[in-house]
Design a protein around this motif. Structure first.
Motif, PDB file in Angstrom:
ATOM      1  N   GLY A 110       0.821  -1.211   0.000  1.00 22.47           N
ATOM      2  CA  GLY A 110       0.000   0.000   0.000  1.00 22.47           C
ATOM      3  C   GLY A 110       0.852   1.256   0.000  1.00 22.47           C
ATOM      4  N   VAL A 166       1.866   2.447  -3.388  1.00 27.42           N
ATOM      5  CA  VAL A 166       0.816   3.154  -4.139  1.00 27.42           C
ATOM      6  C   VAL A 166       0.861   4.647  -3.792  1.00 27.42           C
ATOM      7  CG1 VAL A 166      -1.673   3.321  -4.501  1.00 27.42           C
ATOM      8  CG2 VAL A 166      -0.615   1.077  -4.176  1.00 27.42           C
ATOM      9  N   LEU A 167       1.050   4.948  -2.485  1.00 29.08           N
ATOM     10  CA  LEU A 167       1.107   6.347  -2.047  1.00 29.08           C
ATOM     11  C   LEU A 167       2.359   7.035  -2.581  1.00 29.08           C
ATOM     12  CD1 LEU A 167      -0.043   5.919   1.659  1.00 29.08           C
ATOM     13  CD2 LEU A 167      -1.375   6.796  -0.261  1.00 29.08           C
ATOM     14  N   LYS A 224       1.995   7.890  -6.225  1.00 27.13           N
ATOM     15  CA  LYS A 224       1.149   9.085  -6.383  1.00 27.13           C
ATOM     16  C   LYS A 224       2.006  10.346  -6.257  1.00 27.13           C
ATOM     17  CE  LYS A 224      -2.640  11.743  -5.933  1.00 27.13           C
ATOM     18  NZ  LYS A 224      -3.326  12.264  -7.155  1.00 27.13           N
TER      19      LYS A 224
END
Lengths: 345, 345
Positions: free
Chosen positions: A88, A91-92, A95
């Motif tokens: 996870g 993913v951040l 971004k």
């Protein structure tokens, strides 16, 4: 330090269950019987343990109604190509990297606009120097000269626009989050990846201990039901097996404890890091918003200044006066106002 | 016809002396004695006769305080290079030709401006299609998309400006006074030049007649003072000489009359033509004034329309909202909101 950083900007949240690990202890017979049932209420995915749907106590979001990063990136993301999973936190981080490159692309766009303005200004001021109709005279000549000059003024306005675009929009967009930025992101990445590695090894430890316990328990069963041996020697064996089984139970409890402590560390790191990244995204959006606003402000100014370049032309056109121009021209070019008279002898 | 044209636009003026020529008649002895004195009050330059400074009746301007062409171009202009003189009418015609070419140069200038606007518009709309930062998302993405679109709108504004410059400024400036114009001017030129030629030949006639009269008078003198001849034959000669002298006097009066009539024709033609040309110059100046005003009006419009291209960008920048963008992104990209829990046996 990241902890603080996140708590600077975010109110603290209700402790998640894992922040209160069970104390290590010896396996009670009752406990031993519940192992099977317990296993069905939780699932460990990529060495992270989650409650199964509908099992365990109801979870409240850490920051309800806030769509906070810290609440939505606990699981790993399945790679669409079915390859390795993406944590996870990755993913951040992606971004953030995407945001960084978008901000760079915006700067590029502004740079292109600057070049267009410079070209336009160059052409306008070149034309304003043209000698065309420079010989027009009188009040009309003055108006025409001012009209040509106004192109130079327009050019100045557009040049000022492009200069301000450069210093007040393009440069800040380029400077925001300099070359250290990617290195900083890597830090989050490495730190959390490291904790995930530790979690994996601790989980392997648990599995090993669990197997050892099972073996010991099986061995004890066998020994207790053996009948065809000398009674006193038999008693010895059973005592020994029970001791070893208890030992294995303690080992399992200890490695479970290590595992839960590590998962807890990872959890805390995830919360603080994701809140950091969330804060950074808010900053990025607000920074870009501010500088695009500056762009529109400069555009408005440009249109206003442009208006003012035409006004002196309008004024001189107002005062164009054919009679006055004729007087000026006749004064200079007349050949004589004495009229002919009759000739006589 | 030109006569009418001029009187259409100009109130008629007080008859100049030459419009009332003396009636032809025989030379009275009194008149004959005054020839010498009369000659000193007038001067004939290039066959046009003017009163000498301070001589003859005071002349009022035909159109006082008006600096009218019809009052200031009676004499010929000395060629600076000391070459042939330029008739006053020529000076007026050259002014018209110069005006025509200046008007053409202004059209050229506007054409150059049109090309600059087209180039600018082309570059702006090209940039507005650039894919740069097209991946920006949420409310910020919308604002950015609108900002890029606004460049296309700006391009449209400048394209509209250049189109209107072409149809409402450049074309009229080119069309005003078409290819017939120079031919029309030549008509004035030829007509007046022709009258000047006639004037020259009539003046030659006057000079010839004047000489003839002088000879006859001399001959009469001689004959009257001859004494050494037969009385009766002598009387005959004197009578004959006196008749011839009177005859020569009448010839002179007649050719003076022709000359003055021609000079009067030229005078009238000069007045009407110069007033025509004066009217044309007023029209030229007012025409150009009107179309340069149209230029500034279009410039003002352009600035105003440009303002409006930025407003939608401002609005979307107003409503940029990091929280909303986070929600949108998290909804799409979250990996799971179930938090880890402790592992146990």
């Amino acid at each position: 330090m990241m902890m603080e950083a996140s708590f600077d900007t975010e109110e603290s949240f209700d402790d998640p269950s894992c922040l209160a690990p069970q104390p290590p202890g010896s396996v009670s017979p009752a406990r031993r019987q519940t192992v099977k049932e317990v296993k069905e209420t939780k699932a460990t995915v990529n060495c992270v343990t989650f409650p199964l749907p509908g099992e365990g106590p109801e979870q409240q979001l850490l920051k309800p109604n806030d769509w906070s990063y810290c609440d939505y990136f606990w699981a790993d993301k399945k790679d669409p190509q079915g390859g390795a999973c993406i944590p996870g936190i990755e993913v951040l981080l992606q971004k953030q990297l995407k945001g960084k490159s978008l901000q760079k692309e915006m700067a590029e766009f502004i740079h292109e606009r600057i070049k267009i303005e410079e070209e336009y200004a160059k052409n306008l001021s070149k034309l304003s120097l043209s000698p065309l109709a420079a010989l027009e005279e009188g009040t009309l000549g003055e108006a025409w000269t001012q009209l040509k000059k106004s192109l130079h003024d327009e050019a100045e306005v557009h040049l000022k626009f492009s200069n301000k675009l450069h210093s007040e929009v393009e440069k800040p967009l380029l400077a925001f989050r300099g070359e250290h930025f990617k290195k900083d992101l890597k830090k989050y990445d490495h730190h959390i990846a490291d904790l995930r590695k530790q979690l994996a090894s601790k989980y392997a430890g648990v599995e090993k201990a669990r197997k050892a316990l099972a073996d010991r328990q099986k061995d004890l069963e066998v020994k207790t039901h053996q009948l065809d041996v000398k009674a006193h020697k038999h008693e010895e064996d059973i005592k020994k097996a029970r001791r070893k089984s208890t030992q294995a139970g303690d080992d399992l409890m200890r490695s479970l404890d290590f595992y839960n402590q590590t998962q807890c560390k990872w959890f805390e790191e995830m919360v603080t890091s994701s809140m950091e990244l969330e804060k950074m995204e808010v900053e990025r959006i607000e920074f870009i918003q501010t500088h695009l606003r500056q762009y529109t402000t400069l555009r408005h100014e440009t249109d206003m200044f442009n208006q003012s370049t035409v006004e002196p032309v309008d004024q001189l056109l107002q005062s164009v006066d054919p009679a006055k121009d004729r007087e000026l021209w006749v004064r200079e070019n007349n050949t004589g106002d004495v009229r002919p008279v009759d000739l006589d002898i």
